[in-house]
Design a protein around this motif. Structure first.
Motif, short mmCIF file in Angstrom:
data_model
loop_
_atom_site.label_atom_id
_atom_site.label_comp_id
_atom_site.label_asym_id
_atom_site.label_seq_id
_atom_site.Cartn_x
_atom_site.Cartn_y
_atom_site.Cartn_z
N LYS A 63 -7.02 -2.67 -1.38
CA LYS A 63 -6.79 -1.82 -0.21
C LYS A 63 -6.42 -2.66 1.02
O LYS A 63 -5.54 -2.29 1.80
CB LYS A 63 -8.03 -0.98 0.08
N ALA A 64 -7.09 -3.78 1.19
CA ALA A 64 -6.87 -4.59 2.38
C ALA A 64 -5.55 -5.34 2.36
O ALA A 64 -5.07 -5.78 3.41
CB ALA A 64 -8.02 -5.59 2.55
N THR A 65 -4.95 -5.50 1.18
CA THR A 65 -3.72 -6.28 1.07
C THR A 65 -2.51 -5.45 0.67
O THR A 65 -1.45 -6.00 0.38
CB THR A 65 -3.90 -7.43 0.05
N MET A 66 -2.65 -4.14 0.63
CA MET A 66 -1.50 -3.30 0.31
C MET A 66 -0.53 -3.27 1.51
O MET A 66 -0.92 -3.59 2.64
CB MET A 66 -1.93 -1.86 -0.04
N PRO A 67 0.74 -2.93 1.30
CA PRO A 67 1.67 -2.82 2.43
C PRO A 67 1.12 -1.87 3.49
O PRO A 67 0.55 -0.82 3.17
CB PRO A 67 2.94 -2.27 1.78
N ARG A 68 1.31 -2.23 4.73
CA ARG A 68 0.66 -1.47 5.81
C ARG A 68 1.20 -0.05 5.96
O ARG A 68 0.48 0.84 6.41
CB ARG A 68 0.74 -2.26 7.11
N GLY A 69 2.44 0.16 5.60
CA GLY A 69 2.96 1.53 5.64
C GLY A 69 2.23 2.43 4.67
O GLY A 69 1.85 3.56 5.00
N ARG A 70 2.00 1.93 3.46
CA ARG A 70 1.26 2.72 2.46
C ARG A 70 -0.19 2.88 2.91
O ARG A 70 -0.81 3.94 2.71
CB ARG A 70 1.32 2.03 1.11
N MET A 71 -0.75 1.84 3.50
CA MET A 71 -2.12 1.90 4.01
C MET A 71 -2.28 3.05 5.01
O MET A 71 -3.25 3.82 4.95
CB MET A 71 -2.45 0.56 4.67
N PHE A 72 -1.30 3.18 5.91
CA PHE A 72 -1.37 4.25 6.91
C PHE A 72 -1.22 5.62 6.25
O PHE A 72 -1.95 6.56 6.59
CB PHE A 72 -0.28 4.05 7.96
N LEU A 73 -0.29 5.75 5.31
CA LEU A 73 -0.10 7.03 4.62
C LEU A 73 -1.37 7.47 3.91
O LEU A 73 -1.77 8.64 4.00
CB LEU A 73 1.05 6.93 3.61
N LEU A 74 -2.03 6.56 3.21
CA LEU A 74 -3.25 6.90 2.50
C LEU A 74 -4.40 7.19 3.46
O LEU A 74 -5.33 7.94 3.13
CB LEU A 74 -3.62 5.78 1.53
N SER A 75 -4.33 6.61 4.66
CA SER A 75 -5.35 6.90 5.67
C SER A 75 -5.19 8.31 6.24
O SER A 75 -6.17 8.95 6.62
CB SER A 75 -5.28 5.88 6.81
N LEU A 76 -3.95 8.79 6.29
CA LEU A 76 -3.72 10.17 6.76
C LEU A 76 -4.47 11.16 5.89
O LEU A 76 -5.15 12.06 6.39
CB LEU A 76 -2.22 10.50 6.74
N THR A 77 -4.34 11.02 4.57
CA THR A 77 -5.02 11.96 3.69
C THR A 77 -6.52 11.69 3.67
O THR A 77 -7.31 12.62 3.45
CB THR A 77 -4.45 11.89 2.27
#
Length: 317
Positions: free
Chosen positions: A32-46
């Motif tokens: 989770k901490a090293t995934m691309p930051r765009g995907r990190m933000f998308l998954l944080s939305l949900t």
């Protein structure tokens, strides 16, 4: 001569040993901490949106519960709320309170302090946007006015209770909430099926909600919605049957202000959640199960930021 069977062996249903769970948790937090930051933000939305939906279910379950024994009504609300974390766990969404457990790979020096804090910040931002979106949709849908404004009355009373804690009380309630949430995530790792994982989170989440502990992401939904109901609902809402029966008016909820919501709840609760997740769960399990193993394996050599050749930096971008 008999033909060897090609039927695959059934999957093991054995629960992994605690040390294996700790390794799995650390690997998951590292990913989770090293995934691309765009995907990190998308998954944080949900992550924020699904916790908000859990709170929607909890509020719905509490309408007309005034005549029930208080303990039973609160447990029902807590079980309803657990749907939110179940959705987060099964969908792989990013929830800030669980994200605090990236302290495990940080303690193993597999990520840097900067990577950990950046992940926390992105997770908070995404959770906030997701939570606010659901709050706005619920308000625009007219849900607070349903059942003679009973739904909105639950929102108002719940919000008022949250903003009238002292700063210190909110901080400690935040510690306790994320202790329960992160333990729920820990137990869910042992699950082999969706049913296992959903049942695993139900108990700890019902415990924290029923007891009145404070969860920062849940409050990113409830407190803005409480402000909307108090300040933006019209006369029709305040003349609803449930509001009239309760004998309350808008003036009775004067404590519900943006300042109280932010300073008396969200700030101390968020800080408390960090202590509950990063210290009481992540650091505890790391010390119990990972420290000796990490030291013996010699994996404490260098932070991820110094290992550019391994590609870790690329995964965190």
């Amino acid at each position: 001569m008999s033909t060897p069977s090609t039927t695959p062996a059934p999957a093991s249903t054995a629960i992994p040993a605690p040390a294996a769970l700790a390794r799995t948790l650390e690997e998951g937090m590292l990913a989770k901490a090293t995934m691309p930051r765009g995907r990190m933000f998308l998954l944080s939305l949900t992550g924020g949106a699904y916790i908000a939906l859990g709170f929607v279910f909890m509020v719905t379950s509490q309408q007309g519960m005034g005549d029930w024994p208080v303990g039973i009504s609160k447990v029902i609300g807590g079980v309803a709320f657990s749907v939110g974390l179940g959705l987060v766990v099964v969908s792989g969404s990013d929830l800030f309170t669980g994200t605090t457990m990236t302290a495990m790979p940080w303690l193993s020096r597999r990520i840097t302090t900067g990577q950990m804090l950046a992940h926390w910040g992105i997770s908070i931002a995404g959770n906030l946007v997701g939570s606010l979106t659901v709050a706005l949709l619920i308000f625009l849908a007219g849900t607070p006015s349903t059942n003679g404004s009973a739904w909105g009355l639950v929102v108002l009373t719940t919000t008022e209770a949250k903003v009238t804690h002292s700063w210190g009380q909110s901080f400690v309630l935040g510690i306790l909430a994320n202790l329960a949430v992160c333990l729920a995530v820990w137990v869910s790792i042992a699950g082999k099926t969706v049913a296992d994982k959903v049942l695993a989170v139900a108990g700890p989440i019902a415990l924290f909600v029923a007891t009145g502990f404070e969860h920062s992401v849940a409050n990113m939904f409830m407190l803005p919605l409480g402000l909307l109901v108090k300040n933006a609902e019209g006369a029709g809402f305040w003349q609803g049957e449930a509001i009239t029966a309760a004998g309350v008016t808008k003036a009775d909820f004067a404590a519900i202000t943006a300042g109280h919501a932010l300073w008396d709840n969200l700030v101390p609760v968020l800080l408390g959640n960090i202590v509950g997740g990063a210290v009481l769960v992540a650091a505890y399990f790391w010390a119990a199960y990972r420290r000796d193993e990490v030291t013996a394996a010699g994996t404490t050599a260098a932070p991820a930021a110094d290992q550019a050749s391994t590609g870790t930096r690329g995964r965190a971008s």
